[in-house]
Enzyme design. Structure first.
Site, PDB file in Angstrom:
ATOM      1  N   ARG A  50       0.758  -1.322   0.090  1.00 51.98           N
ATOM      2  CA  ARG A  50      -0.001  -0.039  -0.154  1.00 51.98           C
ATOM      3  C   ARG A  50       0.759   1.252  -0.198  1.00 51.98           C
ATOM      4  O   ARG A  50       0.562   2.120  -0.813  1.00 51.98           O
ATOM      5  CB  ARG A  50      -0.980  -0.014   1.316  1.00 51.98           C
ATOM      6  CG  ARG A  50      -1.858  -1.187   1.103  1.00 51.98           C
ATOM      7  CD  ARG A  50      -2.727  -1.074   2.418  1.00 51.98           C
ATOM      8  NE  ARG A  50      -3.891  -1.933   2.171  1.00 51.98           N
ATOM      9  CZ  ARG A  50      -4.872  -2.085   2.759  1.00 51.98           C
ATOM     10  NH1 ARG A  50      -5.324  -1.345   3.783  1.00 51.98           N
ATOM     11  NH2 ARG A  50      -5.931  -2.933   2.287  1.00 51.98           N
ATOM     12  N   ASP A  52       2.489   4.291   2.308  1.00 56.96           N
ATOM     13  CA  ASP A  52       1.888   5.499   3.423  1.00 56.96           C
ATOM     14  C   ASP A  52       2.191   6.599   2.431  1.00 56.96           C
ATOM     15  O   ASP A  52       2.997   6.773   1.808  1.00 56.96           O
ATOM     16  CB  ASP A  52       2.711   5.761   4.691  1.00 56.96           C
ATOM     17  CG  ASP A  52       2.448   4.410   5.571  1.00 56.96           C
ATOM     18  OD1 ASP A  52       1.498   3.579   5.627  1.00 56.96           O
ATOM     19  OD2 ASP A  52       3.443   4.283   6.553  1.00 56.96           O
ATOM     20  N   ARG A 197       9.062   2.251   9.967  1.00 58.11           N
ATOM     21  CA  ARG A 197       9.062   3.366  10.768  1.00 58.11           C
ATOM     22  C   ARG A 197       9.232   3.354  12.078  1.00 58.11           C
ATOM     23  O   ARG A 197       9.899   4.383  12.750  1.00 58.11           O
ATOM     24  CB  ARG A 197       7.815   4.573  10.172  1.00 58.11           C
ATOM     25  CG  ARG A 197       7.848   4.688   8.802  1.00 58.11           C
ATOM     26  CD  ARG A 197       6.439   5.257   8.223  1.00 58.11           C
ATOM     27  NE  ARG A 197       6.376   6.376   8.926  1.00 58.11           N
ATOM     28  CZ  ARG A 197       5.087   7.050   8.709  1.00 58.11           C
ATOM     29  NH1 ARG A 197       4.129   6.438   7.823  1.00 58.11           N
ATOM     30  NH2 ARG A 197       4.716   8.279   9.472  1.00 58.11           N
TER      31      ARG A 197
END
Lengths: 255, 255
Positions: A50, A52, A197
């Site tokens: 996907r 971010d 992250r």
């Protein structure tokens, strides 16, 4: 129906991630618009991930099915002519009918870039995290080795994720310095929501002493998100390579 | 009055060059605004070069005089806090009263970046010329050596320039490939209006056979702008280093 596989590169700063959504421009929406314009068909696009909002890709794989018999090289040229310049199609090839960019992806490599200069680098705005405080790369690289192996990564997963299992295998990771640029690279069979992250945020907390050295194994065992570090900003993150059984772009078997 | 010397780095895509002008944002205008805000004084800023709209700087020197006794390190931090993120102040130091960023500049090094990949690099938009056609770097490097020496560069100067003499000395130049990135680097005691960009355009015309190999000496002798190649776009050009007798930023004598 032909099944077409694309490898893309994109600057994520301009997009709200890959996957189409009602608000905000996305790479998928741009790709579907370009395909519809070139092929006169509404194509469903399957992305390997996907990503971010703000996350970049040096190599991103997706596939779509089409009735068109358009030559792959012509399609590549056409897509690069009509897509916004923040998206580049690196290769376009026909794939086996069963190929699926997400389900067939064997491993992914992410890179997280940190500009560790004294002053901001104007050429890395939205392309790297600016962190003007000391980073001991040997220490960080040593700490990061605790991510390697098969673990439950619940502590490194943002809430709101909807995956069956939070067990993932990290094959390798490293922290390397090239001048003032520090890069964390991690390769694994899958990644949870915000996982890379949070890994980076945890390494930065280890560096500044907010977490004691050697904390990663106990954070993993706790499966408690509040024990890990902050979520580092999206701007430093790059999907670097994607691996498939039938070869990847980088090993020269494509393109 | 103290004389303060700054070394800057800036992404030129956002600006209409360094020098202030009535229309369009410039690096000088931003700098004067920031200085006025920090020091409460209207400062005159002397830049080492004008730079065209869209041209970048890895190292740009300027100086200004001030009544303020603000510590140079505090001033550097303050400027970096209030300047737009496309401009970074790399160093700030007190200079001799007579120092002048333009008149004292002994030599400048420019780099011109060409992305020689098959497809556009989204991370080099407005940062390099996209040129997807074959480039023979050994040939280009050999041709470029004809620029070295002291010549009348009138043929490599856009009209509208207002300099006393068009004689300049090129100390060295090179064309180097790093993967798909081809870089033309040139160092000399001064450069005429658009000179580096016309040098690059001429090299590209030599590559595509529009000019015969070995043409540069006769183009120089002609002093005729129409004999040289096109002006390459500003986006690939970087002011890379500036040299002063009392040392440059890059040799570690500053910062």
């Amino acid at each position: 129906m032909r099944n077409i596989k694309l490898f893309l590169q994109f600057d994520g700063a301009a997009f709200h991630g890959f996957q189409q959504q009602p608000n905000g421009d996305t790479v998928e929406a741009q790709l579907k618009k370009a395909l519809s314009r070139l092929l006169g068909e509404a194509c469903t696009v399957y992305g390997c991930s996907r990503t971010d909002a703000g996350v970049h890709a040096n190599e991103f794989c997706c596939n779509f099915k089409t009735q068109s018999d358009r030559d792959c090289d012509k399609l590549l040229q056409g897509l690069n002519a009509v897509l916004p310049p923040q998206i580049s199609v690196l290769s376009c090839a026909q794939a086996p009918e069963s190929f699926h960019a997400r389900y067939d992806c064997r491993a992914k490599e992410y890179a997280y870039c940190i500009w560790n200069g004294r002053t901001r680098n104007p050429f890395l705005l939205q392309r790297a995290l600016f962190h003007p405080f000391p980073l001991d790369v040997a220490f960080l690289n040593e700490q990061a080795q605790d991510f390697v192996g098969t673990h439950d990564f619940s502590a490194f997963c943002a809430s709101g994720a909807s995956t069956k299992t939070s067990v993932r295998t990290i094959e390798r990771c490293s922290v390397v310095r090239t001048g003032e640029l520090v890069t964390f690279t991690v390769c694994g069979n899958g990644f949870l929501y915000h996982m890379v992250r949070i890994m980076v945020g945890t390494l930065l907390d280890l560096q500044r002493g907010k977490l004691p050295p050697g904390s990663i194994p106990s954070i993993l065992r706790s499966a408690d998100r509040t024990r890990a570090g902050v979520t580092a900003p999206a701007e430093g993150l790059y999907l670097n390579r994607v691996f498939y059984d039938e070869g990847s772009l980088s090993d020269g078997s494509e393109g």
